[in-house]
Design a protein around this motif. Structure first.
Motif, short mmCIF file in Angstrom:
data_model
loop_
_atom_site.label_atom_id
_atom_site.label_comp_id
_atom_site.label_asym_id
_atom_site.label_seq_id
_atom_site.Cartn_x
_atom_site.Cartn_y
_atom_site.Cartn_z
N UNK C 104 0.86 -1.18 0.00
CA UNK C 104 0.00 0.00 0.00
C UNK C 104 0.89 1.23 0.00
N UNK C 105 0.57 2.20 -0.84
CA UNK C 105 1.38 3.41 -0.95
C UNK C 105 1.72 3.68 -2.41
N UNK C 106 2.34 4.84 -2.66
CA UNK C 106 2.60 5.26 -4.03
C UNK C 106 3.91 4.70 -4.58
N UNK C 107 4.87 4.39 -3.72
CA UNK C 107 6.18 3.96 -4.19
C UNK C 107 6.43 2.48 -3.88
N UNK C 108 5.38 1.71 -3.96
CA UNK C 108 5.47 0.27 -3.72
C UNK C 108 4.52 -0.46 -4.66
N UNK C 109 4.89 -1.68 -4.99
CA UNK C 109 3.94 -2.55 -5.66
C UNK C 109 2.71 -2.72 -4.78
N UNK C 111 -1.64 -4.39 -4.72
CA UNK C 111 -2.45 -5.46 -5.30
C UNK C 111 -2.98 -5.04 -6.66
N UNK C 112 -2.99 -3.76 -6.93
CA UNK C 112 -3.46 -3.26 -8.22
C UNK C 112 -2.31 -3.06 -9.19
N UNK C 113 -1.28 -2.36 -8.74
CA UNK C 113 -0.06 -2.27 -9.55
C UNK C 113 0.78 -3.48 -9.15
N UNK C 114 0.29 -4.63 -9.61
CA UNK C 114 0.79 -5.93 -9.12
C UNK C 114 2.16 -6.24 -9.69
N UNK C 115 3.08 -6.63 -8.84
CA UNK C 115 4.45 -6.93 -9.23
C UNK C 115 4.96 -8.12 -8.43
N UNK C 116 6.13 -8.58 -8.80
CA UNK C 116 6.68 -9.76 -8.14
C UNK C 116 7.55 -9.43 -6.93
N UNK C 117 7.66 -8.16 -6.57
CA UNK C 117 8.46 -7.79 -5.40
C UNK C 117 7.78 -8.20 -4.10
N UNK C 118 8.56 -8.63 -3.11
CA UNK C 118 7.99 -8.74 -1.77
C UNK C 118 7.64 -7.34 -1.27
#
Lengths: 340, 340, 340, 340
Positions: C104-109, C111-118
């Motif tokens: 959650x937040x603007x500078x993190x992956x 659930x919507x801007x879904x990425x493979x990062x932890x």
């Protein structure tokens, strides 16, 4: 011979149509493993029947996109997956309609992509449906061009009650399903939803005689449908987003804006699903999906856009999603159709 | 029997590879109606050959994605369409590679979708290519899963010099073409570019043994190619965006961010193209494309994302794009292949 | 001397907190022209009190972002504007907290801007609030840097029941208001909502001791608040989106993704509003707003992003929005404060 | 008393205006620490002078947005930061113009946000500039409304040659700067660019008598300028994106689409910058910027959108960016102005 737990017909009662996912009491409760027969009205509530029936005139917000349901599935609990196999989707009329709608569609200013342009012209197209020939006929409204397009019946809207006590209009897609508007949702396909409330509360509507990818102008060839589904539960198997399966493909869906986020969600889920089914490291699954996958648009007009990520089941070898529930429901449905 | 104006082989000279569209002098000048044979290096310049050749280590920015060219086409002037038919695309090696790359790809933070995450692991996958069997073999880097995927050779990068005197790196797609990364660009396809400068200045590179839609991880199965194209001009026929044609489909491309704008551009152009070919009113064409069209992603990782809008040529009846240049070039190419 | 219709205190009852807009029965009903005093809990329900209280551990979805209400306003009908003037917003504690939250937040992956990062590390910051000095104190969690920031109390969440029978979690912003998270919503500001249901059903929560524009990390300096509002109705005056007014500016809000759509909505509404107030042609208003307007981000982390479009009232001359309701409610509030 | 290395006047020669960043030979070469005086033409090349001079008629693509330069800075090498302090920006005329332009602007369909709408009306607004009074006067084109707006001169376009041998039109913003169109770029501000080629190749243009945030309609109050800058180098100090500094704020810029990516880039860089200046852990810097920062839009109309992230220097204590080059150049400029 496969025997359904029950065969249930949902009465076709326009008074009972729902216009949202979440809230409302079930029209029927069915056992897992049942066959359900139902009828759906088109997204205009059947009110658009000719060129003069402009939707903005004959339809009344929010009574758009009626869905049949909710159908409670006995024993469904949050955390389960509800599997809904589409056994048959048959147009209930020999005509369908499509239209532009003021400030709705992909190539027009909308209330969200707000601009100073006046709305594009609102116009209705009526399609003749020939179920026997397997066609629906496009006729130009200016000039006399006409062409038969293949009939390819599907449901734009299918979903369950959302999480967190939300109640969402039936025109919105999301993780609960809803108005996903993907042409992949045709007969022969199983769709999996995460269950959020007891009974899951399945509802179905928005039949399309066919739809292009992206649903560019905002509507498909809208028509009423006679539909048969087989439903089942996968206890504890809730996917993060609606997933689809047919004989040839696994499909994950993403519902979001901007469209790349819908793409990311769908691909992320497909990578995850592939990794689990094949026991692959996540980067290996990322690589495999990147080379073997397909990525068609579903809708680029609704409140959330929908992208689909597809993987040919051929690359899975003997791995089976959800322990083969798709194959079982397909067999159940086939037997049911044979007996009718 | 169709006779090409010329048959020209572009010498394969790594010293002459270009890394941008725009600028530079032509490696060769050809007449319209010619067959051109050429070789392309892979996007890594051939430097990634095994698991230890991490691209960020063995490649040097901006010497990425070399293209063969530019090839000047005699008589090409701004406002013309350059038609490039891909007669043959054959892997020049029996292996290809793919990789993740730090801060590049659809499911990772990038320099544009900037986030605080460290980069995903950089990893290389080597694919065995079996041209005879028509396969390229995915092998997991962790565990021993492997699967043969269908060989489907294509070029990720093909384009002309941009307008307005711009000079753009070969890793960017745009209205000049460039790094479009659509799997639709296989042999049998004709691509049309608007010409911006005298001679058009065609360049080709970035061969893929195959690529999934969206090029999710950022790279395809990258390999060197032996490629044969047939080129021609359509005087005054410049399209607004690169268009493709094969025996079954007309295809428009859109290159933009966010992804819905790439979608909009591609659909807008396809609506326009359809309206012109069929003499349809624009809203009628909008409707027809909405119901009959397909919309696969091409790349969702490059500096601009690329969407493709596809219309089955079946709905066009007897109408022919660009007066049948696709059919003529295909015949020219087929005769050329038979004679080799 | 201005006399309120009523002065009503909403009892502070954690059992009565709401977690959605739409649904639920009113905790109180007030007359237009009333002063309402209320207390709000912070977005974590007061459960995050120190560095070890990681939100993902101490909070339970969906019991996040409690709001006080709904407050029914007598006589409010669909089509009216509800005017809510913030008379006073005072921290109810001498501390506030902020945190990162997984995905959650603007500078993190996400659930919507879904990425493979932890997920990024989850961490809590505790701020000392000194109401007298007018400061809240940032202290680094690593190292000993600290700095006093100006106290600037505001509410992240305020809204009414949505249209179409929807029920939305209190973490979502939209045309009904909700979790707009703009620092503009401080004391001295009037906010206008379109009424969708009888009684409007106002609810308020999510107090921030201060917030940067964009709410980059996803949370502000969260704290409980004692708040006083003055409410009134503008019959038939429903705006298309929530609007704000203070002594110096008119402000329109847009809630959408991608962020440019939130921008477009806010600017479109401000152009419309300006055209109406000044009797200007729409393109003239477009021009005026383009040169005189401000455009700060509100949140770029919530389910919809929020942009604000601001026009200095100085350019309006003597024109007054909503017939001066802002000035009247401000006077009403000032008198009320003086009398306390 | 501060003495510049050189004081150089760039001759005002319309024949020498550039229309791109990258390529071309320098009009002048200056030493670090110099004062440079120059004149810029407006974005229309001075051809729009009244209501009948519609830009699409009197301007010729690609001869839009002329920039003065490039100015080579002796000793500038890739990896350095070029610091450009704006000492003075004074309108060279007593009028400016703004306009709508077909398919350009934030509230209209564009070639990128492609739609089926015809273009909005193209219209010109002429502003009287009163430098003494510090105003520019908006006059409605329909009706007789008029209002004086504060004069706030700035440059929309300033940048250096791009990396990778690219050559980009002067209408595009990016990591090289270019058409950033932020009202923050006024006199008193220092801008820092990463140097990509020897000499950096600075160019400046696109003066605005004032501009609203977002440049909503696509153009500001465009006018010619007499401008004085002081330039210097910070060896090895190249920022990832253009940064600005004035007496009160540090500002990072992001140039991308969608707008949230421009936001992310700007915030990411500001977090990084803050962490470095204060020796903070990155999550601590993320938290501090989240609570203390501002986030105004710059342009939401150009080929890339631009967002600005601002941090009050007050929170930095005694930390100084780039070792105080802003303060030194400001002093240098002030002395220069005093001596004129």
């Amino acid at each position: 011979m496969n025997t359904p737990a029950q065969v249930i017909s949902v009465p076709d009662d326009p008074e009972r149509y729902a216009y949202s996912f979440g809230g409302g009491s079930p029209v029927v409760t069915v056992e897992p493993g049942s066959i359900v027969e139902l009828t759906t009205e088109d997204c205009f509530g059947g009110r658009v029947r000719g060129a003069d029936d402009l939707p903005s005139r004959v339809c009344t917000f929010p009574y758009l996109n009626p869905v049949t349901g909710p159908i409670a599935v006995a024993g469904a609990e949050p955390g389960d997956a509800l599997a809904v196999h589409f056994v048959d989707i048959s147009p209930a009329r020999d005509w369908g309609v499509s239209s532009t709608f003021p400030h709705f569609g992909a190539l027009t200013a909308t209330h969200t992509t707000a601009m100073l342009h006046p709305a594009l012209e609102e116009r209705v197209w009526v399609y003749a449906i020939d179920a026997k020939a397997g066609t629906c006929r496009f006729e130009a409204t200016r000039g006399d061009f006409a062409v038969d397009l293949p009939l390819d019946p599907m449901h734009g809207t299918v979903g369950v009650a959302p999480a967190a006590g939300e109640r969402l209009t039936s025109i919105s897609p999301g993780v609960h399903g809803g108005n996903m508007d993907t042409p992949e949702l045709r007969a022969g396909t199983t769709v999996y939803f995460g269950v959020n409330v007891e009974g899951a509360m399945l509802a179905i509507g928005d039949g399309h005689a066919r739809q292009g990818e992206g649903e560019v102008c905002g509507t498909a060839v809208e028509t009423a449908m006679h539909t048969v589904v087989a439903v089942d539960l996968v206890k504890g198997g809730a996917p993060a987003v609606p997933r689809l399966e047919n004989d040839d493909f696994l499909l994950s869906t993403g519902h979001a804006r901007p469209l790349e986020d819908a793409f990311r969600i769908s691909q992320h889920d497909l990578v995850q699903w592939t990794a689990e089914l094949l026991g692959l490291d996540r980067l290996d699954a990322y690589q495999l999906v990147s080379q073997a996958g397909l990525a068609p648009a579903a809708n680029v007009c609704d409140t959330q856009y929908t992208m689909v990520a597809k993987l040919p089941k051929r690359v899975l070898g003997t791995a089976r999603a959800y322990d083969g529930v798709h194959e079982r429901l397909r067999a159940l449905g086939a037997d049911h159709l044979r007996q009718r």
